[in-house]
Scaffold this active site. Sequence first.
Site, PDB file in Angstrom:
ATOM      1  N   CYS A   1       0.827  -1.212   0.000  1.00 25.02           N
ATOM      2  CA  CYS A   1       0.000   0.000   0.000  1.00 25.02           C
ATOM      3  C   CYS A   1       0.857   1.257   0.000  1.00 25.02           C
ATOM      4  O   CYS A   1       1.673   1.470   0.896  1.00 25.02           O
ATOM      5  CB  CYS A   1      -0.935   0.010   1.203  1.00 25.02           C
ATOM      6  SG  CYS A   1      -1.942   1.513   1.293  1.00 25.02           S
TER       7      CYS A   1
ATOM      8  N   GLU B   1      -4.877   3.366 -10.633  1.00 22.53           N
ATOM      9  CA  GLU B   1      -5.538   2.071 -10.403  1.00 22.53           C
ATOM     10  C   GLU B   1      -6.669   1.874 -11.411  1.00 22.53           C
ATOM     11  O   GLU B   1      -6.894   0.781 -11.920  1.00 22.53           O
ATOM     12  CB  GLU B   1      -6.144   1.998  -8.993  1.00 22.53           C
ATOM     13  CG  GLU B   1      -5.126   2.031  -7.878  1.00 22.53           C
ATOM     14  CD  GLU B   1      -5.810   1.820  -6.529  1.00 22.53           C
ATOM     15  OE1 GLU B   1      -6.268   2.816  -5.940  1.00 22.53           O
ATOM     16  OE2 GLU B   1      -5.902   0.656  -6.089  1.00 22.53           O
TER      17      GLU B   1
HETATM   18  N1  ARG Z   1      -6.597  -1.715  -7.192  1.00 23.89           N
HETATM   19  C1  ARG Z   1      -7.905  -2.013  -6.667  1.00 23.89           C
HETATM   20  C2  ARG Z   1      -8.967  -1.544  -7.650  1.00 23.89           C
HETATM   21  O1  ARG Z   1      -8.647  -0.900  -8.608  1.00 23.89           O
HETATM   22  C3  ARG Z   1      -8.142  -1.363  -5.330  1.00 23.89           C
HETATM   23  C4  ARG Z   1      -7.115  -1.663  -4.258  1.00 23.89           C
HETATM   24  C5  ARG Z   1      -7.173  -0.733  -3.084  1.00 23.89           C
HETATM   25  N2  ARG Z   1      -6.939   0.631  -3.498  1.00 23.89           N
HETATM   26  C6  ARG Z   1      -6.972   1.704  -2.693  1.00 23.89           C
HETATM   27  N3  ARG Z   1      -6.768   2.866  -3.218  1.00 23.89           N
HETATM   28  N4  ARG Z   1      -7.217   1.582  -1.385  1.00 23.89           N
HETATM   29  O2  ARG Z   1     -10.128  -1.760  -7.494  1.00 23.89           O
END
Ligand code: ARG
Length: 360
Positions: free
Chosen positions: A61, A240
């Site tokens: 993280c 992400e």
């Molecule tokens: N990478 C994952 C997604 O795109 C989420 C993981 C947690 N990400 C966060 N910013 N707490 O759905």
Amino acid sequence: MDPAAAEEFLRQFHAETEPGEPLADRLRAVRSEIDRTGTYRQTTAELTFGARIAWRNSARCIGRLYWQSLQVRDLRNLHDAADVAQESVAHLRSATRGGRIRSTMTVFAPDTPARPGPRIRNDQLIRYAGHRNPDGSVTGDPSQVAFTDHVASMGWPRPQPAGRFDVLPLLITGPDGRPRLFDVPPDAVYEVPLRHPEHPWFARLGLRWHAVPAISNMPLEIGGITYPAAPFNGWYLDTEIGARNLADPDRYDLLPEIATRLGLDTRSIRTMWKDRAMVELVRAVTFSFDADGVTMADHHTESERFLRHLEKEEAAGRSCPTDWSWIVPPMSGSQTPVFHRYYDEPDPELRPAFLEPHGF
Ligand code: ARG
């Protein structure tokens, strides 16, 4: 239930915080409770501390600077699937706050010698279905095809026609081990329609993403106690969604379409059409979240904040286990400071921790 794990955790809790009760008293009480019942009940303060440390220990993280701000909802009295579903929805509402996202965890009943705790089978509270088409292609999120087929076989009525952004139901197992399905009400799912600051055609692609990433299949282990249902969320990092969920070839795989609309030559990889399309997709994600007032981090700022977190951990005399391959953003890595160094090796024994996800 290992009494040594309880003791180690209680020592850490007392070393890092100033609880009123003397450590020796608490250790004696917990030891005798374990002798009598085979387990023990943590105080809400211990639980909250343990949950925050599990975050601090998460080597993958980048957002750990904020570990002390985690809001913990103590719902350890809840075992039943229907209660877990209802409070998971309440979790989403309280974490979303109209876009001002708050890092939140809800802790449901632990595993005990008497009975197992509940389990949430979804990998996140909000996920989009992946519908396999007869020609082999997928409508929606390809990462969810197996789970989607599973809930459909249990009686979930697939939306007709199948959409690209159909929110999946929650699949929850209570202590009786019987899996049950629950719809997530649409008003608990805050979504952002994606548009681009310069290209009007982008909005017409009809893309969207949900505001809150809430991991729901990683057991939380604190002081020898396992909480199999402890969903937690932070807020999204731009890449992400823009550089992974919507761009990975085995996810929404949108770069070819976006590159074509941008007028790029996709016949030769050397035009860098993938790289250029990715930048515009991530820009659209950030622009849309910002315009709608939904909390979103960007990879440049968050990388700097992570280095600040490392400094603070070092000043506190702690090591900060970190997985380089997860911390370095999936685009422009070398333009972020996290790229240019090595880190303390992750330690699989470190506790409190989130454990490997359980399957569905
Ligand atoms: N990478 C994952 C997604 O795109 C989420 C993981 C947690 N990400 C966060 N910013 N707490 O759905």
